[in-house]
Design an enzyme around this catalytic site. Sequence first.
Site, mmCIF file in Angstrom:
data_model
loop_
_atom_site.group_PDB
_atom_site.id
_atom_site.type_symbol
_atom_site.label_atom_id
_atom_site.label_comp_id
_atom_site.label_asym_id
_atom_site.label_seq_id
_atom_site.Cartn_x
_atom_site.Cartn_y
_atom_site.Cartn_z
ATOM 1 N N SER A 1 1.592 -21.227 2.705
ATOM 2 C CA SER A 1 2.063 -20.665 3.977
ATOM 3 C C SER A 1 1.190 -21.075 5.164
ATOM 4 O O SER A 1 1.707 -21.427 6.228
ATOM 5 C CB SER A 1 2.122 -19.142 3.867
ATOM 6 O OG SER A 1 3.036 -18.746 2.872
ATOM 7 N N GLU B 1 0.325 -31.844 -1.185
ATOM 8 C CA GLU B 1 0.471 -30.697 -2.085
ATOM 9 C C GLU B 1 0.641 -31.221 -3.504
ATOM 10 O O GLU B 1 1.558 -31.995 -3.772
ATOM 11 C CB GLU B 1 1.671 -29.838 -1.684
ATOM 12 C CG GLU B 1 2.049 -28.760 -2.695
ATOM 13 C CD GLU B 1 0.886 -27.836 -3.051
ATOM 14 O OE1 GLU B 1 0.614 -27.692 -4.266
ATOM 15 O OE2 GLU B 1 0.251 -27.281 -2.127
ATOM 16 N N THR C 1 1.151 -20.078 -3.195
ATOM 17 C CA THR C 1 1.128 -18.887 -4.037
ATOM 18 C C THR C 1 2.259 -17.929 -3.687
ATOM 19 O O THR C 1 2.969 -17.436 -4.562
ATOM 20 C CB THR C 1 -0.224 -18.172 -3.897
ATOM 21 O OG1 THR C 1 -1.253 -19.014 -4.411
ATOM 22 C CG2 THR C 1 -0.228 -16.866 -4.669
ATOM 23 N N CYS C 2 2.449 -17.644 -2.410
ATOM 24 C CA CYS C 2 3.405 -16.618 -2.010
ATOM 25 C C CYS C 2 4.815 -16.935 -2.486
ATOM 26 O O CYS C 2 5.471 -16.114 -3.114
ATOM 27 C CB CYS C 2 3.387 -16.458 -0.492
ATOM 28 S SG CYS C 2 4.553 -15.203 0.084
ATOM 29 N N CYS D 1 4.098 -13.432 -3.940
ATOM 30 C CA CYS D 1 4.853 -12.379 -3.251
ATOM 31 C C CYS D 1 6.352 -12.409 -3.519
ATOM 32 O O CYS D 1 6.952 -11.381 -3.833
ATOM 33 C CB CYS D 1 4.649 -12.488 -1.737
ATOM 34 S SG CYS D 1 3.007 -12.979 -1.210
ATOM 35 N N LYS E 1 7.435 -11.941 -7.302
ATOM 36 C CA LYS E 1 7.007 -10.595 -7.689
ATOM 37 C C LYS E 1 7.931 -9.545 -7.089
ATOM 38 O O LYS E 1 8.341 -8.602 -7.770
ATOM 39 C CB LYS E 1 5.578 -10.349 -7.220
ATOM 40 C CG LYS E 1 5.066 -8.937 -7.486
ATOM 41 C CD LYS E 1 3.785 -8.678 -6.710
ATOM 42 C CE LYS E 1 4.041 -8.595 -5.211
ATOM 43 N NZ LYS E 1 2.795 -8.383 -4.435
ATOM 44 N N TYR F 1 -4.501 -4.391 -7.058
ATOM 45 C CA TYR F 1 -3.087 -4.187 -6.735
ATOM 46 C C TYR F 1 -2.171 -5.086 -7.548
ATOM 47 O O TYR F 1 -1.059 -4.682 -7.919
ATOM 48 C CB TYR F 1 -2.845 -4.364 -5.231
ATOM 49 C CG TYR F 1 -2.930 -5.784 -4.720
ATOM 50 C CD1 TYR F 1 -1.782 -6.575 -4.647
ATOM 51 C CD2 TYR F 1 -4.128 -6.330 -4.281
ATOM 52 C CE1 TYR F 1 -1.842 -7.878 -4.175
ATOM 53 C CE2 TYR F 1 -4.200 -7.619 -3.804
ATOM 54 C CZ TYR F 1 -3.054 -8.392 -3.754
ATOM 55 O OH TYR F 1 -3.113 -9.682 -3.288
ATOM 56 N N GLU G 1 0.725 -3.517 -9.805
ATOM 57 C CA GLU G 1 2.108 -3.897 -9.511
ATOM 58 C C GLU G 1 2.818 -4.389 -10.768
ATOM 59 O O GLU G 1 3.951 -3.974 -11.065
ATOM 60 C CB GLU G 1 2.140 -4.977 -8.430
ATOM 61 C CG GLU G 1 1.822 -4.451 -7.040
ATOM 62 C CD GLU G 1 1.710 -5.554 -6.009
ATOM 63 O OE1 GLU G 1 1.874 -5.262 -4.810
ATOM 64 O OE2 GLU G 1 1.446 -6.722 -6.380
ATOM 65 N N ARG H 1 -9.434 0.533 -6.754
ATOM 66 C CA ARG H 1 -10.701 0.804 -6.071
ATOM 67 C C ARG H 1 -10.716 0.097 -4.722
ATOM 68 O O ARG H 1 -10.270 -1.031 -4.591
ATOM 69 C CB ARG H 1 -11.869 0.310 -6.936
ATOM 70 C CG ARG H 1 -13.232 0.745 -6.432
ATOM 71 C CD ARG H 1 -14.308 0.327 -7.390
ATOM 72 N NE ARG H 1 -14.361 -1.117 -7.595
ATOM 73 C CZ ARG H 1 -15.262 -1.725 -8.351
ATOM 74 N NH1 ARG H 1 -16.147 -1.014 -9.017
ATOM 75 N NH2 ARG H 1 -15.247 -3.031 -8.462
ATOM 76 N N ALA I 1 1.033 -3.655 1.958
ATOM 77 C CA ALA I 1 1.747 -2.796 1.016
ATOM 78 C C ALA I 1 1.400 -3.201 -0.405
ATOM 79 O O ALA I 1 1.173 -4.381 -0.697
ATOM 80 C CB ALA I 1 3.254 -2.884 1.232
ATOM 81 N N HIS J 1 15.268 13.111 11.506
ATOM 82 C CA HIS J 1 15.503 14.087 10.427
ATOM 83 C C HIS J 1 16.883 13.887 9.810
ATOM 84 O O HIS J 1 17.836 13.586 10.518
ATOM 85 C CB HIS J 1 15.388 15.497 10.999
ATOM 86 C CG HIS J 1 15.582 16.581 9.996
ATOM 87 N ND1 HIS J 1 14.611 16.933 9.077
ATOM 88 C CD2 HIS J 1 16.644 17.382 9.737
ATOM 89 C CE1 HIS J 1 15.057 17.910 8.319
ATOM 90 N NE2 HIS J 1 16.303 18.200 8.699
ATOM 91 N N GLU K 1 9.417 11.346 8.846
ATOM 92 C CA GLU K 1 9.224 12.298 9.933
ATOM 93 C C GLU K 1 7.911 13.070 9.778
ATOM 94 O O GLU K 1 7.369 13.594 10.754
ATOM 95 C CB GLU K 1 10.399 13.266 10.021
ATOM 96 C CG GLU K 1 10.550 14.220 8.852
ATOM 97 C CD GLU K 1 11.760 15.136 9.028
ATOM 98 O OE1 GLU K 1 11.790 15.897 10.009
ATOM 99 O OE2 GLU K 1 12.666 15.072 8.173
#
Length: 451
Positions: free
Chosen positions: A14, A35, A42-43, A48, A51, A178, A182, A204, A340, A434, A439
Amino acid sequence: MTFDYDLFVIGGGSGGVRAARIAANEHGAKVALAEEYRMGGTCVIRGCVPKKLMVFASQGPAMIEEARAYGWDTQIGGFDWTAFRGKLDAELDRLERIYRAGQQGAGVTVYDQRATVAGPHEVRLADGSTVTTKHILVATGGRPFVPEFEGREHVITSNEIFKLDALPKRLLIVGGGYIACEFACIMAGLGVQVTQFNRSPLLRGFDTECRDLIVAQMQAQGIDIHTGIVISKIEKTDQGLHIHGSDLRDDTFDAVLYATGRVPNTDGLGLEEAGVKLAENGAVAVDAWSQTNVPSIYAVGDVTDRIQLTPVAIREGHAFADTVFGANPRKADHELVASAVFTRPEFGTCGLSEEDARKQGPVEVYVSAFRPMRSMFAGSDARVLMKLVVCKQSQRVLGCHIVAPEAGEMIQMAGIAMKMGATKAQFDATCAVHPTMAEELVTMRKPVRTA
């Protein structure tokens, strides 16, 4: 001196492709990119994107169960990994074509082979040829790290998980970050019996209150989590992979996935020979402008081990191209980057954890933990958590943490407000939508604790 290129980019992920495209298309530079594997890095190829598609696939059983609770006469059969993998491979092929077309459309010369640094202005290609270039950008990313131990050749990493011929019945995941968490949630959702080992508590470095809730809900989903364990040996037997742990544990699994961190891809690149300083872990040492100690050589993305996130690499690559070729010097901003974790439930986070914020001075902590309407109606015990960490003196929101379905979508919006320097009063002044989970972010009036 005349050069073959104004810029040579090593790595088609990227950060590299963004830098190459902006330098060539917007600033008129003569650019080449090499390349050695697949365009997209990787992404797109092994991170990403595949996954997240596996996350979507893994949600099927829970969605069907919830639909029944809402009155639908539904049932679910077995998961067809082969069919899913075929569609996944086709999607990655499509995305790679888009990345490649973007480079060609910008006029970038693409070399489908390995390239290494031969000097401050020279790049050596795998075919033995050498090209000259005014600037070199290293954007080779990172790779999974597997520690040395007897039997390590039997394990897989996140690189191979997408290429399995069949799903294992019993999977051990080693690691507590993570990526490990995941994949534990993904594979459990796909019907795999998942065990997770780690030498320390899971997740952690993230906010403790949030990670404790995530781990508890992972366990509620049937993931067998054990901490304080280090694997000393793995043996391949007729029954599977036999594990020897530091706690005298003897277990057998069909597959072992190691997700024990990632390291920068700098081995054999010729950087040190060219005089480029590397960090202790092999990362390319750069300044705020992504420039190394060798003025003509730059680096962006995971290979620098700053913030290992795709959008950060893209911004670093773009800032580099604008600075060096666009007469618009600017630095990539690494402050208040929202992110995230796609566990079940998801975790969205921006800014400081409660623990880190306390180190900077007095804070107020606002927390709302509850059973959301959707899952409560379905009879689920799942809980969500919304948390704001606020500077007691300035009232600026220093950290926002969300544990909930679609937390990644919510934290993006909260990140905008935080980037603008929003205070708790400004959050409070925003009228709630709501009924939504989000909220709660604007209705928490009193702190649950101050420190």
